[in-house]
Design a protein around this motif. Structure first.
Motif, mmCIF file in Angstrom:
data_model
loop_
_atom_site.group_PDB
_atom_site.id
_atom_site.type_symbol
_atom_site.label_atom_id
_atom_site.label_comp_id
_atom_site.label_asym_id
_atom_site.label_seq_id
_atom_site.Cartn_x
_atom_site.Cartn_y
_atom_site.Cartn_z
ATOM 1 N N ALA A 1 0.652 -1.088 -0.063
ATOM 2 C CA ALA A 1 -0.095 -0.054 0.207
ATOM 3 C C ALA A 1 0.898 1.078 -0.013
ATOM 4 O O ALA A 1 0.498 2.288 -0.575
ATOM 5 C CB ALA A 1 -0.810 -0.011 1.395
ATOM 6 N N TYR A 2 1.851 1.349 0.760
ATOM 7 C CA TYR A 2 2.688 2.351 1.040
ATOM 8 C C TYR A 2 3.346 2.588 -0.385
ATOM 9 O O TYR A 2 3.461 3.839 -0.966
ATOM 10 C CB TYR A 2 3.944 2.141 1.795
ATOM 11 C CG TYR A 2 4.732 3.425 2.248
ATOM 12 C CD1 TYR A 2 4.361 3.885 3.473
ATOM 13 C CD2 TYR A 2 5.700 3.859 1.556
ATOM 14 C CE1 TYR A 2 5.237 5.125 3.771
ATOM 15 C CE2 TYR A 2 6.453 5.018 1.821
ATOM 16 C CZ TYR A 2 6.049 5.731 2.947
ATOM 17 O OH TYR A 2 6.859 6.684 3.274
ATOM 18 N N PHE A 3 3.852 1.483 -1.226
ATOM 19 C CA PHE A 3 4.449 1.831 -2.560
ATOM 20 C C PHE A 3 3.400 2.341 -3.452
ATOM 21 O O PHE A 3 3.729 3.152 -4.378
ATOM 22 C CB PHE A 3 4.871 0.207 -2.975
ATOM 23 C CG PHE A 3 5.672 0.521 -4.575
ATOM 24 C CD1 PHE A 3 6.901 1.141 -4.585
ATOM 25 C CD2 PHE A 3 4.867 -0.173 -5.379
ATOM 26 C CE1 PHE A 3 7.487 1.073 -5.611
ATOM 27 C CE2 PHE A 3 5.542 0.045 -6.754
ATOM 28 C CZ PHE A 3 6.466 0.653 -6.800
ATOM 29 N N LEU A 4 2.238 1.622 -3.488
ATOM 30 C CA LEU A 4 1.118 2.105 -4.387
ATOM 31 C C LEU A 4 0.966 3.589 -4.082
ATOM 32 O O LEU A 4 0.852 4.576 -5.087
ATOM 33 C CB LEU A 4 0.049 1.447 -4.129
ATOM 34 C CG LEU A 4 -0.066 0.139 -4.910
ATOM 35 C CD1 LEU A 4 -1.163 -0.830 -4.420
ATOM 36 C CD2 LEU A 4 0.021 0.346 -6.603
ATOM 37 N N PHE B 1 1.368 6.605 -6.659
ATOM 38 C CA PHE B 1 0.196 7.923 -6.718
ATOM 39 C C PHE B 1 1.079 9.250 -6.313
ATOM 40 O O PHE B 1 0.705 10.278 -7.101
ATOM 41 C CB PHE B 1 -0.915 7.722 -5.737
ATOM 42 C CG PHE B 1 -1.891 8.293 -5.661
ATOM 43 C CD1 PHE B 1 -2.602 8.847 -6.760
ATOM 44 C CD2 PHE B 1 -1.980 9.287 -4.328
ATOM 45 C CE1 PHE B 1 -3.441 9.891 -6.673
ATOM 46 C CE2 PHE B 1 -2.796 10.199 -4.452
ATOM 47 C CZ PHE B 1 -3.633 10.778 -5.511
ATOM 48 N N ILE B 2 1.687 9.460 -5.376
ATOM 49 C CA ILE B 2 1.983 10.742 -4.880
ATOM 50 C C ILE B 2 3.310 11.125 -5.674
ATOM 51 O O ILE B 2 3.176 12.250 -6.225
ATOM 52 C CB ILE B 2 2.624 10.918 -3.165
ATOM 53 C CG1 ILE B 2 1.278 10.457 -2.421
ATOM 54 C CG2 ILE B 2 3.069 12.138 -2.956
ATOM 55 C CD1 ILE B 2 1.523 10.172 -1.022
ATOM 56 N N HIS B 3 4.328 10.209 -5.708
ATOM 57 C CA HIS B 3 5.578 10.850 -6.301
ATOM 58 C C HIS B 3 5.639 10.466 -7.748
ATOM 59 O O HIS B 3 6.713 10.681 -8.351
ATOM 60 C CB HIS B 3 6.856 10.269 -5.610
ATOM 61 C CG HIS B 3 6.928 11.001 -4.401
ATOM 62 N ND1 HIS B 3 7.562 12.242 -4.352
ATOM 63 C CD2 HIS B 3 6.711 10.503 -3.219
ATOM 64 C CE1 HIS B 3 7.705 12.556 -2.965
ATOM 65 N NE2 HIS B 3 7.397 11.448 -2.191
ATOM 66 N N GLN B 4 4.764 9.729 -8.504
ATOM 67 C CA GLN B 4 4.686 9.078 -9.890
ATOM 68 C C GLN B 4 5.977 8.708 -10.207
ATOM 69 O O GLN B 4 6.564 9.118 -11.391
ATOM 70 C CB GLN B 4 4.210 10.470 -10.594
ATOM 71 C CG GLN B 4 3.064 11.272 -10.406
ATOM 72 C CD GLN B 4 1.857 10.185 -10.908
ATOM 73 O OE1 GLN B 4 2.198 9.864 -12.143
ATOM 74 N NE2 GLN B 4 0.760 9.608 -10.200
ATOM 75 N N LYS C 1 4.207 6.350 -13.974
ATOM 76 C CA LYS C 1 3.173 7.189 -14.281
ATOM 77 C C LYS C 1 1.879 6.620 -14.310
ATOM 78 O O LYS C 1 1.196 6.396 -15.507
ATOM 79 C CB LYS C 1 3.488 7.792 -15.711
ATOM 80 C CG LYS C 1 4.937 8.560 -15.846
ATOM 81 C CD LYS C 1 4.989 9.538 -14.947
ATOM 82 C CE LYS C 1 6.401 10.386 -14.889
ATOM 83 N NZ LYS C 1 6.793 10.739 -13.592
ATOM 84 N N LEU C 2 1.351 6.511 -13.240
ATOM 85 C CA LEU C 2 -0.130 5.767 -13.205
ATOM 86 C C LEU C 2 -0.899 6.886 -12.098
ATOM 87 O O LEU C 2 -0.249 7.575 -11.236
ATOM 88 C CB LEU C 2 0.045 4.444 -12.531
ATOM 89 C CG LEU C 2 0.782 3.437 -13.154
ATOM 90 C CD1 LEU C 2 1.027 2.073 -12.434
ATOM 91 C CD2 LEU C 2 0.018 3.096 -14.607
ATOM 92 N N PHE C 3 -2.279 6.583 -12.068
ATOM 93 C CA PHE C 3 -3.226 7.490 -11.324
ATOM 94 C C PHE C 3 -2.643 8.967 -11.315
ATOM 95 O O PHE C 3 -2.974 9.628 -10.288
ATOM 96 C CB PHE C 3 -2.922 6.936 -9.847
ATOM 97 C CG PHE C 3 -2.975 5.512 -9.884
ATOM 98 C CD1 PHE C 3 -4.300 4.741 -10.113
ATOM 99 C CD2 PHE C 3 -1.974 4.550 -9.159
ATOM 100 C CE1 PHE C 3 -4.129 3.311 -9.934
ATOM 101 C CE2 PHE C 3 -1.980 3.145 -8.957
ATOM 102 C CZ PHE C 3 -3.280 2.789 -9.588
ATOM 103 N N ARG C 4 -2.514 9.434 -12.388
ATOM 104 C CA ARG C 4 -2.228 10.945 -12.555
ATOM 105 C C ARG C 4 -3.359 11.734 -12.629
ATOM 106 O O ARG C 4 -3.291 12.921 -12.106
ATOM 107 C CB ARG C 4 -1.432 11.128 -13.819
ATOM 108 C CG ARG C 4 -0.052 10.277 -14.201
ATOM 109 C CD ARG C 4 0.270 10.815 -15.392
ATOM 110 N NE ARG C 4 1.668 11.648 -15.088
ATOM 111 C CZ ARG C 4 2.502 12.103 -15.893
ATOM 112 N NH1 ARG C 4 1.997 11.819 -17.222
ATOM 113 N NH2 ARG C 4 3.456 12.679 -15.537
#
Length: 152
Positions: free
Chosen positions: A89-92, A97-100, A103-106
């Motif tokens: 979860a932390y990685f995702l 998500f946060i640091h991209q 390049k997903l969930f942009r």
């Protein structure tokens, strides 16, 4: 079976506190040298010294798996899985998500997700070891949730 499920969920929840505690007092404390490049990129590599913290928690998770496998700690599997799933979860959330880093969930337009991203951005406005804020990952100060839910 229920005990193992409860221990798994409890471990996952405790890991949020552990992430906050280790981020505030260890990463921004005596192991700042490993975490500093996460705040101010001083290299050309995709990897950061900060990634060592993933390895540290992975080793802890593996130790619990081994304790379970060798019949030393019956709930070791539940604890190890709780740590592992929190790490995923932390990685995702943090790296993707946060640091991209991938390049997903942009274009996520969810108030909770935006609040988490905003809180982390506020954390990174401080490039030094001191004066940090918002050290958690999944649970951040309520003011960020309030701001994002008001926008909708």
């Amino acid at each position: 079976m229920w005990l193992h499920l409860i221990v798994f969920v409890l471990t996952f929840c405790i890991m949020e506190f552990m992430a906050w505690f280790s981020h505030k007092y260890i990463m921004h404390g005596f192991l700042w040298k490993l975490h500093a490049d996460h705040h101010k990129k001083d290299h050309d590599s995709w990897f950061e010294r900060n990634d060592a913290f993933f390895i540290i928690y992975a080793v802890i998770s593996i130790i619990f798996f081994l304790l379970w496998q060798n019949d030393i700690l019956e709930i070791g599997l539940a604890i190890g899985l709780g740590i592992f799933v929190y790490g995923c979860a932390y990685f995702l959330v943090h790296d993707i998500f946060i640091h991209q880093r991938f390049k997903l969930f942009r274009n996520t337009d969810n108030p909770y997700a935006r609040a988490v991203r905003r809180a982390h951005k506020m954390h990174h406005k401080h490039i030094g070891k001191e004066d940090g804020e918002c050290f958690g990952m999944l649970l951040v100060p309520f003011k960020y949730f309030r701001q994002e839910f008001r926008k909708k």
